[in-house]
Design a protein around this motif. Structure first.
Motif, PDB file in Angstrom:
ATOM      1  N   ILE A  30       0.830  -1.214   0.000  1.00 58.46           N
ATOM      2  CA  ILE A  30       0.000   0.000   0.000  1.00 58.46           C
ATOM      3  C   ILE A  30       0.860   1.257   0.000  1.00 58.46           C
ATOM      4  O   ILE A  30       0.372   2.341   0.270  1.00 58.46           O
ATOM      5  CB  ILE A  30      -0.991   0.014   1.187  1.00 58.46           C
ATOM      6  N   GLY A  31       2.125   1.088  -0.304  1.00 59.83           N
ATOM      7  CA  GLY A  31       3.032   2.224  -0.426  1.00 59.83           C
ATOM      8  C   GLY A  31       4.044   2.309   0.691  1.00 59.83           C
ATOM      9  O   GLY A  31       3.768   1.931   1.827  1.00 59.83           O
ATOM     10  N   PHE A  32       5.236   2.774   0.335  1.00 57.13           N
ATOM     11  CA  PHE A  32       6.332   3.000   1.276  1.00 57.13           C
ATOM     12  C   PHE A  32       6.707   1.745   2.051  1.00 57.13           C
ATOM     13  O   PHE A  32       7.088   1.799   3.217  1.00 57.13           O
ATOM     14  CB  PHE A  32       5.993   4.140   2.244  1.00 57.13           C
ATOM     15  N   GLY A  33       6.586   0.591   1.413  1.00 56.76           N
ATOM     16  CA  GLY A  33       6.971  -0.663   2.044  1.00 56.76           C
ATOM     17  C   GLY A  33       5.953  -1.229   3.012  1.00 56.76           C
ATOM     18  O   GLY A  33       6.221  -2.221   3.679  1.00 56.76           O
ATOM     19  N   ASN A  34       4.787  -0.624   3.103  1.00 51.28           N
ATOM     20  CA  ASN A  34       3.732  -1.114   3.993  1.00 51.28           C
ATOM     21  C   ASN A  34       2.863  -2.125   3.261  1.00 51.28           C
ATOM     22  O   ASN A  34       2.532  -1.936   2.094  1.00 51.28           O
ATOM     23  CB  ASN A  34       2.877   0.053   4.488  1.00 51.28           C
ATOM     24  N   MET A  35       2.497  -3.172   3.963  1.00 54.20           N
ATOM     25  CA  MET A  35       1.691  -4.248   3.384  1.00 54.20           C
ATOM     26  C   MET A  35       0.459  -4.508   4.235  1.00 54.20           C
ATOM     27  O   MET A  35       0.491  -4.323   5.457  1.00 54.20           O
ATOM     28  CB  MET A  35       2.501  -5.545   3.326  1.00 54.20           C
ATOM     29  N   ILE A  36      -0.614  -4.928   3.558  1.00 49.88           N
ATOM     30  CA  ILE A  36      -1.811  -5.379   4.264  1.00 49.88           C
ATOM     31  C   ILE A  36      -2.188  -6.762   3.737  1.00 49.88           C
ATOM     32  O   ILE A  36      -1.827  -7.134   2.621  1.00 49.88           O
ATOM     33  CB  ILE A  36      -3.004  -4.410   4.094  1.00 49.88           C
ATOM     34  N   SER A  37      -2.905  -7.496   4.530  1.00 48.97           N
ATOM     35  CA  SER A  37      -3.352  -8.820   4.133  1.00 48.97           C
ATOM     36  C   SER A  37      -4.570  -8.701   3.220  1.00 48.97           C
ATOM     37  O   SER A  37      -5.575  -8.085   3.595  1.00 48.97           O
ATOM     38  CB  SER A  37      -3.710  -9.641   5.367  1.00 48.97           C
ATOM     39  N   ALA A  38      -4.486  -9.289   2.045  1.00 50.00           N
ATOM     40  CA  ALA A  38      -5.602  -9.241   1.094  1.00 50.00           C
ATOM     41  C   ALA A  38      -6.814 -10.009   1.631  1.00 50.00           C
ATOM     42  O   ALA A  38      -7.953  -9.668   1.317  1.00 50.00           O
ATOM     43  CB  ALA A  38      -5.169  -9.811  -0.244  1.00 50.00           C
ATOM     44  N   ASP A  39      -6.566 -11.002   2.454  1.00 49.35           N
ATOM     45  CA  ASP A  39      -7.657 -11.809   3.006  1.00 49.35           C
ATOM     46  C   ASP A  39      -8.500 -11.027   4.015  1.00 49.35           C
ATOM     47  O   ASP A  39      -9.657 -11.358   4.243  1.00 49.35           O
ATOM     48  CB  ASP A  39      -7.102 -13.053   3.683  1.00 49.35           C
TER      49      ASP A  39
END
Length: 87
Positions: free
Chosen positions: A6-15
């Motif tokens: 989601i930008g700047f190395g940040n991730m979220i779980s798609a699930d």
């Protein structure tokens, strides 16, 4: 577990993702303020303008500086990559 950048190395779980929306409407602005009041807001914009609001199934609201279309495209590209691997 699929992760979406989601930008700047940040991730979220798609699930865990429920919706990706634009922050301009009044109901979304209220949702952001309510999440801030409940300490459920995660600001991943690094001080930049909020372009996408991500609603998670855990009641967390995530702010991103990436456009909703870009995040959606990243999610779609992940699913097509996985389909190629499964074949």
């Amino acid at each position: 577990m699929k992760l979406i950048n989601i930008g700047f190395g940040n991730m979220i779980s798609a699930d865990r993702l429920i919706a990706i929306v634009s922050p301009e409407s009044a109901p979304i602005k209220r949702t952001i303020q309510e999440a801030r009041d409940r300490n459920m807001l995660i600001d991943a914009t690094y001080g930049r303008r909020t372009r996408a609001v991500i609603i998670m199934d855990s009641d967390h609201v995530v702010l991103s500086a990436i456009l909703p279309e870009t995040i959606s495209g990243r999610m779609d590209s992940r699913s097509t990559e996985e389909e190629k691997i499964d074949v």
